[in-house]
Design a protein around this motif. Structure first.
Motif, PDB file in Angstrom:
ATOM      1  N   SER A  41      49.033  36.334  29.338  1.00 37.73           N
ATOM      2  CA  SER A  41      48.642  36.375  30.596  1.00 37.73           C
ATOM      3  C   SER A  41      48.257  37.726  30.877  1.00 37.73           C
ATOM      4  CB  SER A  41      49.544  35.676  31.603  1.00 37.73           C
ATOM      5  OG  SER A  41      49.137  35.730  33.008  1.00 37.73           O
ATOM      6  N   LEU A  42      46.905  37.882  31.174  1.00 41.35           N
ATOM      7  CA  LEU A  42      46.584  39.422  31.585  1.00 41.35           C
ATOM      8  C   LEU A  42      45.876  39.392  32.968  1.00 41.35           C
ATOM      9  CD1 LEU A  42      45.002  40.517  28.082  1.00 41.35           C
ATOM     10  CD2 LEU A  42      47.480  41.144  29.119  1.00 41.35           C
ATOM     11  N   PHE A  43      46.024  40.339  33.723  1.00 37.26           N
ATOM     12  CA  PHE A  43      45.372  40.709  35.074  1.00 37.26           C
ATOM     13  C   PHE A  43      44.733  41.984  35.201  1.00 37.26           C
ATOM     14  CE2 PHE A  43      45.830  42.255  39.133  1.00 37.26           C
ATOM     15  CZ  PHE A  43      45.253  41.386  39.988  1.00 37.26           C
ATOM     16  N   SER A  44      43.679  41.924  35.636  1.00 37.15           N
ATOM     17  CA  SER A  44      42.792  43.304  35.905  1.00 37.15           C
ATOM     18  C   SER A  44      42.018  42.978  37.486  1.00 37.15           C
ATOM     19  CB  SER A  44      42.050  43.625  35.185  1.00 37.15           C
ATOM     20  OG  SER A  44      40.950  42.724  34.862  1.00 37.15           O
ATOM     21  N   SER A  45      41.836  44.174  38.085  1.00 38.19           N
ATOM     22  CA  SER A  45      41.108  44.364  39.187  1.00 38.19           C
ATOM     23  C   SER A  45      40.300  45.484  39.257  1.00 38.19           C
ATOM     24  CB  SER A  45      42.192  44.168  40.519  1.00 38.19           C
ATOM     25  OG  SER A  45      42.799  45.010  40.669  1.00 38.19           O
TER      26      SER A  45
END
Length: 791
Positions: free
Chosen positions: A454-458
């Motif tokens: 699970s990876l997150f970016s913004s």
């Protein structure tokens, strides 16, 4: 020590079985050439024409049964032969020679001599016998069963409880939309009957809060071959769908070969609108979503049975599936402050998902007949199955109108689950003078490996890990059971006890957290039946255990939209249910039944909301308790030889109690339903049916579904000299079958409206060809319960 106690209890129950002296009727069924007829139907009737029980002849044409203790007569039937009735007996043995019938095979309709629905001691039988007048597929037929409904178009519920589905004693291994696709592809042309088992005996796995539905396919009996073809096409609200199936049976000498393959493909469409009220923040979230999901499902079944000699038979069965889905979930969420009419913010979410599931299972079966007359036999089943499930999920979230710069977020989540299921079981049966004794054991082991990324970016944060994890799960179950069936005059009884000792170990590797459990449970069951002149009573009880599906234990958090997630729960505990049912049947046409169920730690859906992030998470959890009290009535009869009526009426009260945020919540709901099926034979080759189903408010855990109804119309026509059938069905004509639901507990207040492909039109063509009927030996594999939970 627990294992020793378990087998001591079972052995004591086995020793309680005793033999009693009674009159045994023996017989043999031959054809015109004096050759034995195997699998001929032998039905014992009372003098009032009430069917007491039915049995089949063995490979030597032999049969035997205990005298029912009242006046009776025999009816012997077999495809292609004139039925024979025997009223008088001289001695305790008889030889019956059947004469060949001049009626063509495809024109023989066994169902004409049987009621569409008939209540037996511990189950209800729905007789289909390949008759497409009953419905195009399994789903359409099951809708007519009293007390059975399809929850949210994905889950079968019987008298308020979920049920397990088997085909010829084998688990379907599917759930949700995949199960519905399989049942819709199972055409009535290949269905013999449905067994609706309300309170399963100790012979079955104890898992499941409710009953069992076993779909028995048509058996082939004589040497030769027989095949069937089904093509089913239609169109839903937005997109077309298609499902096709082909089956083949071939017998030569002492060997039966059989196989079936089905494929389903299409695209589903759904529009969902949800309003979530956040009273603590004085906000309302209005979510408008569209759901598109292309799908393709493949199921295959290949096997053979070989008779080594008169006493021994060996079988091999291979089953496999390969399913893919490509859901695209697009939503727009508007945030309203107080009573403002203009949203303070808008959040757009585009969720693209790809899932692939595949599995292969091998079953080896051995049967040894010790004594034909005493029905004394022993069977062994060994199973080995492997499967994997892959899920790729990308969710892009854009929030506007909150600041000069729009906020962009992206989640990339991938999951892989690998499963191995192994089991071995043995069963022993022996006929006693007034009944049948059954006992057996089962050993099973399941290993699950789960990996999750699970990876997150913004636009303000670099890519980072947010919840990647590895989760390992292993489960071992040791089980043993004993059943005693007794027939004493007008009374029939079934008593059983099953013991299961379970060892589980769930290990979240990344989080270094493990949950290990060991528990021993006893599951008694009892059924008592009383047959009178034109009626019968039955009282049944069973204790069941509800084990979570394996994927419900995964501690992963999946992001589905900007403000919604779903997660697993590794702390899930098994639930326990006590089910009681009392039924009265009159002339095999009218049945009224009352049922009571009480469950502890019942596993159900729960929504939680984080007041800071405003995110609502859905997960499975153990509620404190669940109680259901119901009353159901059904009427099935054929009037004027052309009008088949299948009516159902019921009312129930459900009560859920659970803790949420340290506060006790209670949801109580009374529900009523009405089903009306009217099938009219316009001519011997043409028929039509109108079907209506309506339901009031009903609760499922903390969620309440609002009233709905649906009306369907279908037509059928025999073609190609009776070998083919054309069926046209129009479902949910007035589009009143949409789903509406609501919830109100703690800080969870929301309502939902969903429009999906409930209104559709479908055309089915089926064709049967071949030169005979062949027998496919029924088997009950050892890994049924484990495969059902491996979703």
């Amino acid at each position: 020590m627990k294992k020793i106690n378990l087998f001591i209890i079972i052995n004591l129950l086995c020793l309680s079985a005793f033999a009693q002296q009674s009159r045994t009727i023996k017989g043999k069924v031959l054809n015109e050439n004096h050759a034995p007829i195997a699998n001929a139907n032998v039905t014992v009737f009372s003098v009032t024409n009430h069917a007491l029980f039915t049995l089949n002849t063995n490979e030597e044409g032999l049969f035997s049964f205990l005298s029912p203790g009242q006046k009776f007569y025999l009816s012997v039937s077999y495809i292609g032969y004139i039925p024979f009735r025997l009223d008088q007996f001289e001695g305790d043995s008889v030889i019956i020679a059947l004469k060949s019938s001049s009626v063509k095979l495809e024109e023989v309709s066994i169902s004409a001599t049987k009621p569409f629905m008939e209540q037996q001691l511990d189950k209800m039988i729905v007789n289909v016998d390949g008759n497409t007048k009953a419905g195009i597929n399994a789903v359409e037929i099951l809708k007519k069963v009293p007390g059975l409904m399809i929850k949210n178009n994905e889950e079968l519920m019987l008298e308020g409880k979920s049920v397990s589905v088997m085909i010829d004693g084998r688990p379907t291994r599917l759930s949700g939309a995949n199960l519905m696709s399989l049942l819709e592809g199972t055409t009535s042309a290949g269905i013999s009957q449905f067994e609706i088992i309300y309170n399963p005996s100790a012979k079955y796995d104890a898992a499941g809060s409710g009953g069992l539905i076993n779909i028995k396919t048509i058996k082939r009996e004589k040497p030769g071959y027989d095949a069937n073809l089904s093509i089913n096409g239609g169109h839903g609200w937005k997109f077309p769908t298609n499902s096709d199936a082909v089956g083949l049976n071939y017998k030569t000498g002492n060997t039966n070969f059989y196989g079936a393959y089905s494929i389903g493909l299409g695209k589903q469409y759904q529009e969902i609108q949800t309003n979530t009220y956040q009273k603590d923040l004085n906000q309302r979230l209005q979510d408008s979503s569209t759901y598109r999901s292309g799908y393709k499902s493949n199921n295959i079944r290949l096997g053979f049975d070989h008779s080594l000699n008169k006493s021994d038979a060996l079988g091999v069965l291979i089953t496999g599936y390969y399913n893919t889905r490509n859901p695209n979930y697009i939503s727009e969420t508007a945030t309203y402050e107080g009573n403002q009419l203009k949203p303070a913010a808008n959040t757009l979410s585009d969720n693209i998902n790809t899932t692939t599931g595949r599995g292969l299972n091998l079953n080896l079966n051995y049967k040894h007949v010790i004594d034909v007359k005493k029905q004394q036999e022993i069977t062994f089943d060994a199973d080995a199955g492997i499967s994997d499930y892959q899920n790729y999920n990308t969710n892009n979230i854009l929030t506007v109108n909150t600041s000069p710069i729009d906020q962009h977020q992206a989640y990339f989540q991938d999951g892989l689950t690998k499963s191995g299921i192994y089991s071995f079981k043995g069963d022993y049966t022996k006929k006693l003078s007034k009944g049948l004794f059954e006992t057996g054991f089962k050993l099973s082991n399941v290993k699950i490996e789960n990996s999750f990324s699970s990876l997150f970016s913004s636009n303000t944060r670099q890519s980072e890990d947010v919840g990647s994890n590895d989760f390992m799960y292993e489960e071992t179950i040791l089980a043993a059971y004993a059943n005693q069936r007794l027939a004493m005059g007008k009374f029939s009884m079934l008593f059983g006890l099953r013991g299961e000792e379970t060892f589980t170990n769930g290990n979240s590797v990344t989080l270094n957290s493990a949950v290990e459990r060991q528990y021993l449970n006893l599951f008694p069951n009892a059924t008592i039946g009383l047959k009178l002149k034109n009626s019968s009573f039955s009282l049944s009880y069973s204790k069941r255990i509800g084990r979570p599906l394996y994927n419900e234990l995964n501690p992963f958090v999946m992001v589905t939209s900007a403000f919604t997630t779903r997660s697993g729960n590794p702390d899930l505990r098994p639930s326990y249910a006590n089910n009681l049912r009392l039924a009265f049947t009159l002339k095999s046409k009218f049945t009224i039944a009352t049922s009571y169920s009480h469950s502890k730690n019942v596993i159900t859906d729960l929504k939680t909301r984080d007041a800071q992030t405003q995110i609502t998470n859905s997960l499975k959890t153990n509620l404190s308790s669940y109680r259901n009290l119901g009353l159901n009535a059904s009427y099935s009869n054929k009037l004027f030889k052309v009008l088949q009526l299948n009516y159902g009426l019921g009312v129930s009260n459900s009560d859920y109690t659970f803790l949420y945020n340290a506060a006790t919540e209670n949801i109580n709901q009374t529900t009523g339903y009405l089903s009306l099926g009217n099938n009219i034979e316009i001519s011997p080759t043409l028929w039509a049916e109108v079907y209506f189903y309506g339901q009031s408010r009903v609760t499922y855990g903390n969620n309440v579904n609002l009233p709905f109804s649906t009306t369907s119309l279908s037509f059928g026509k025999k073609i190609l000299q009776g070998k083919g059938n054309l069926n046209l069905s129009i479902n949910d004509i007035f589009y009143t079958g949409t789903t509406r639901s609501e919830a109100n507990y703690g800080n969870i207040v929301y309502n939902l409206k969903s429009k999906y492909d409930s209104r559709n039109i479908r055309l089915n063509f089926s064709y049967r060809f071949g030169n005979s009927k062949i027998d496919v030996r029924k088997r009950s594999v050892g890994s049924e319960e484990e495969q059902r939970r491996n979703q």
